[in-house]
Design an enzyme around this catalytic site. Structure first.
Site, PDB file in Angstrom:
ATOM      1  N   TYR A 278       0.841  -1.193   0.000  1.00 43.72           N
ATOM      2  CA  TYR A 278       0.000   0.000   0.000  1.00 43.72           C
ATOM      3  C   TYR A 278       0.881   1.250   0.000  1.00 43.72           C
ATOM      4  O   TYR A 278       1.640   1.485   0.929  1.00 43.72           O
ATOM      5  CB  TYR A 278      -0.869  -0.046   1.255  1.00 43.72           C
ATOM      6  CG  TYR A 278      -1.948   0.989   1.397  1.00 43.72           C
ATOM      7  CD1 TYR A 278      -1.747   2.332   1.092  1.00 43.72           C
ATOM      8  CD2 TYR A 278      -3.192   0.618   1.878  1.00 43.72           C
ATOM      9  CE1 TYR A 278      -2.750   3.256   1.249  1.00 43.72           C
ATOM     10  CE2 TYR A 278      -4.209   1.540   2.053  1.00 43.72           C
ATOM     11  CZ  TYR A 278      -3.982   2.865   1.733  1.00 43.72           C
ATOM     12  OH  TYR A 278      -4.985   3.776   1.902  1.00 43.72           O
ATOM     13  N   TYR A 326      -2.289   4.503 -10.014  1.00 45.85           N
ATOM     14  CA  TYR A 326      -3.476   3.752 -10.462  1.00 45.85           C
ATOM     15  C   TYR A 326      -4.742   4.449  -9.988  1.00 45.85           C
ATOM     16  O   TYR A 326      -5.489   5.031 -10.761  1.00 45.85           O
ATOM     17  CB  TYR A 326      -3.422   2.323  -9.926  1.00 45.85           C
ATOM     18  CG  TYR A 326      -4.626   1.474 -10.287  1.00 45.85           C
ATOM     19  CD1 TYR A 326      -4.961   1.252 -11.606  1.00 45.85           C
ATOM     20  CD2 TYR A 326      -5.407   0.882  -9.294  1.00 45.85           C
ATOM     21  CE1 TYR A 326      -6.073   0.467 -11.939  1.00 45.85           C
ATOM     22  CE2 TYR A 326      -6.501   0.099  -9.615  1.00 45.85           C
ATOM     23  CZ  TYR A 326      -6.832  -0.110 -10.933  1.00 45.85           C
ATOM     24  OH  TYR A 326      -7.917  -0.880 -11.257  1.00 45.85           O
TER      25      TYR A 326
END
Lengths: 380, 136
Positions: A278, A326
């Site tokens: 993450y 993204y």
């Protein structure tokens, strides 16, 4: 927990990602859930377990017409969904439910029907951090990094390279928000947000969602998609205040969660074909690579600089482009797991050839919490 | 245009002594009477050994700059760019603060530079502990 006994049989994101001003946060959960139910060939009435964060599991269950026998509303930030997978696996093994739906949806950019940020002024963070001008994650999550950089002699160029390499992966992904190549100079010359963090070292702020459906490995064979098995899981929390992290060069929550997941899976680092860490900000893959044990302390920046995590490298990392390129709705953990599942189904836009084991490692809050999932497409 | 103020704390029963201290120009920490652990933020028990036998004491106010960012984002009560810092107190605990009395630049804000507490009154009830460089 019994090992290797639960699998992902449904996985999908919202139909759109990015700017979705026509859907509320709750509908983003539902859009992701409906896509995931279709992926698994199930109806809402087939679901008997619901887990979510951001919305309450009650809201999601009622909105979708589900009557669960098990719910989990663990909400510790963006890794909550990894932790839901862990709890769901335990619940399925214990017989509390058979088929769990985990949903995420967040109107991070459009802010339609979403909650408010900010600590209560009577909370510890409200009393002992907010008065000093903290303005959300870019000014808080980032505070430990100068100590990390001084301890290990890491340069701003090395920090910038994290974003450069992830943009290379994003360039291969038609659904990525940002796809044009960038250089270290581009990153360092982008607008200063909170020194030493420039704009391109910070995640996107977008709208979107995703969902997973889990069931026992035994039942998983009967579903339309190739099952993705849960080999190992971990979770932990450290502190709600970044200023009170025990050590600014390493996350205790990362170390505890990662170790637990590796031990449960019974795998070694060399067995890992694909990794998601993450990345709300450019320093997180550095902490993640070190705290999960892929690199020694202080060596992750060189590891990335030498293209080990880039396309063609030995440890493909954040192959969807990550939170930096993204998408990042606010609680990104769900998208990291979606990419792990795509890689192990063999359907990722930037597919890692023959990937068999993927790890998705999440952070919650700002170094507050962590969750780690080891996935495999090999039947246990 | 009215100048917006920075967010101010709402003290709780467990933190009252700390905010009473800053109002009097003192930085107050707590020490465990059993294991001698010094800790922050305040709570009426030791986070290391769970003993409820703890005492409040006046800290030296000396500290070192441990880490920071320089925020360029608009914030009520602040003029960007400004540093949001974490200092390590001479007694051990770390706390978030701002660095007063010096330029808010990476060149001036060197990690591990010595600092001392200064007290900045916000309201009749609330005074914040900030830190400034110790003159060499």
């Amino acid at each position: 927990m019994k090992r290797k006994s639960v699998a992902v049989v449904g996985a999908a994101e919202t139909t759109e990602l990015g700017l979705i001003p026509n859907l509320s946060q709750l509908q983003l959960h539902a859009d992701a859930a409906l896509n995931t139910l279709a992926d698994a060939g199930l109806k809402p009435t087939d679901i008997d377990g619901v887990a979510t964060a951001g919305e309450s599991p009650t809201s999601v269950a009622h909105y979708l017409g589900i009557t669960p026998t098990w719910v989990d509303g663990t909400s510790v930030g963006g890794c909550s969904f990894m932790i839901h997978v862990r709890h769901a696996a335990a619940a399925i093994n214990e017989g509390l439910c058979t088929t769990v739906l985990i949903t995420h949806g967040e109107s991070g950019r459009s802010r339609i029907g979403s909650g408010r940020f900010g600590a209560s002024p009577a909370s510890l963070a409200g009393q002992f951090e907010a008065p000093f001008g903290t303005m959300g994650p870019p000014t808080v999550f980032t505070i430990p990094v100068l100590r990390y950089m001084k301890t290990y002699g890491i340069t701003e160029e090395q920090l910038a390279m994290v974003a450069v390499v992830q943009r290379e992966w994003a360039g291969k992904n038609p659904r990525a928000s940002y796809r044009d190549p960038i250089t270290v100079a581009d990153v360092l010359n982008s607008r200063m947000i909170a020194y030493p963090f420039r704009l391109l070292m910070c995640c996107l702020v977008t709208d979107g969602g995703g969902a997973l459906i889990l069931t026992s490995a035994e039942r998983a064979k009967d579903f339309p998609r190739k099952p993705v098995y849960i080999l190992g899981t971990g979770e932990s929390v450290e502190t709600p205040m970044v200023s009170q992290m025990a050590d600014f060069t390493t996350s205790k929550a990362f170390r505890v969660s990662g170790k637990k997941a590796f031990e449960e899976a019974g795998i070694a680092h060399k067995d890992v074909d694909h990794l998601m860490i993450y990345d709300a900000f450019a320093h997180l893959p550095l902490y993640g690579l070190e705290d999960l044990g892929f690199c020694k302390p202080g060596e992750a920046a060189s590891f990335i600089w030498e293209r080990n995590t880039a396309p063609g490298g030995k440890l493909p990392l954040n192959t969807n482009g990550g939170g930096l390129s993204y998408m990042h709705s606010g609680m990104y953990g769900m998208y990291a797991m979606q990419e792990s599942v795509r890689q192990l189904r063999g359907v990722a836009p930037a597919q890692v050839p023959n990937a068999k084991i993927s790890i998705a490692h999440g952070v919650g809050g700002m170094f507050a919490a962590s969750g780690t999932i080891v996935f495999s497409n090999q039947a246990p | 245009m009215a100048e917006l103020k920075r967010p101010l704390p709402h003290p709780t029963p467990e933190t009252q002594h700390f905010w009473e201290g800053t109002r009097q120009g003192e930085l107050r920490l707590q020490r465990c009477d059993d294991c001698r652990h010094v800790y922050f933020p305040p709570r009426p028990f030791c986070p290391k050994c769970a003993s409820r036998k703890v005492s409040v004491f006046k800290a030296s106010g000396r500290a070192k700059l441990y880490s920071y960012v320089i925020s360029h984002r608009p914030a009520p009560g602040f003029t960007p760019p400004y540093a949001i810092a974490v200092v390590e107190l001479a007694e051990g605990p770390r706390m978030m603060t701002n660095i007063a009395g010096c330029a808010q630049t990476p060149e001036v804000l060197a990690l591990d530079m010595p600092l001392e507490a200064v007290f900045e009154k916000q309201t009749d009830d609330i005074t914040l502990a900030l830190f400034k460089p110790v003159k060499g």
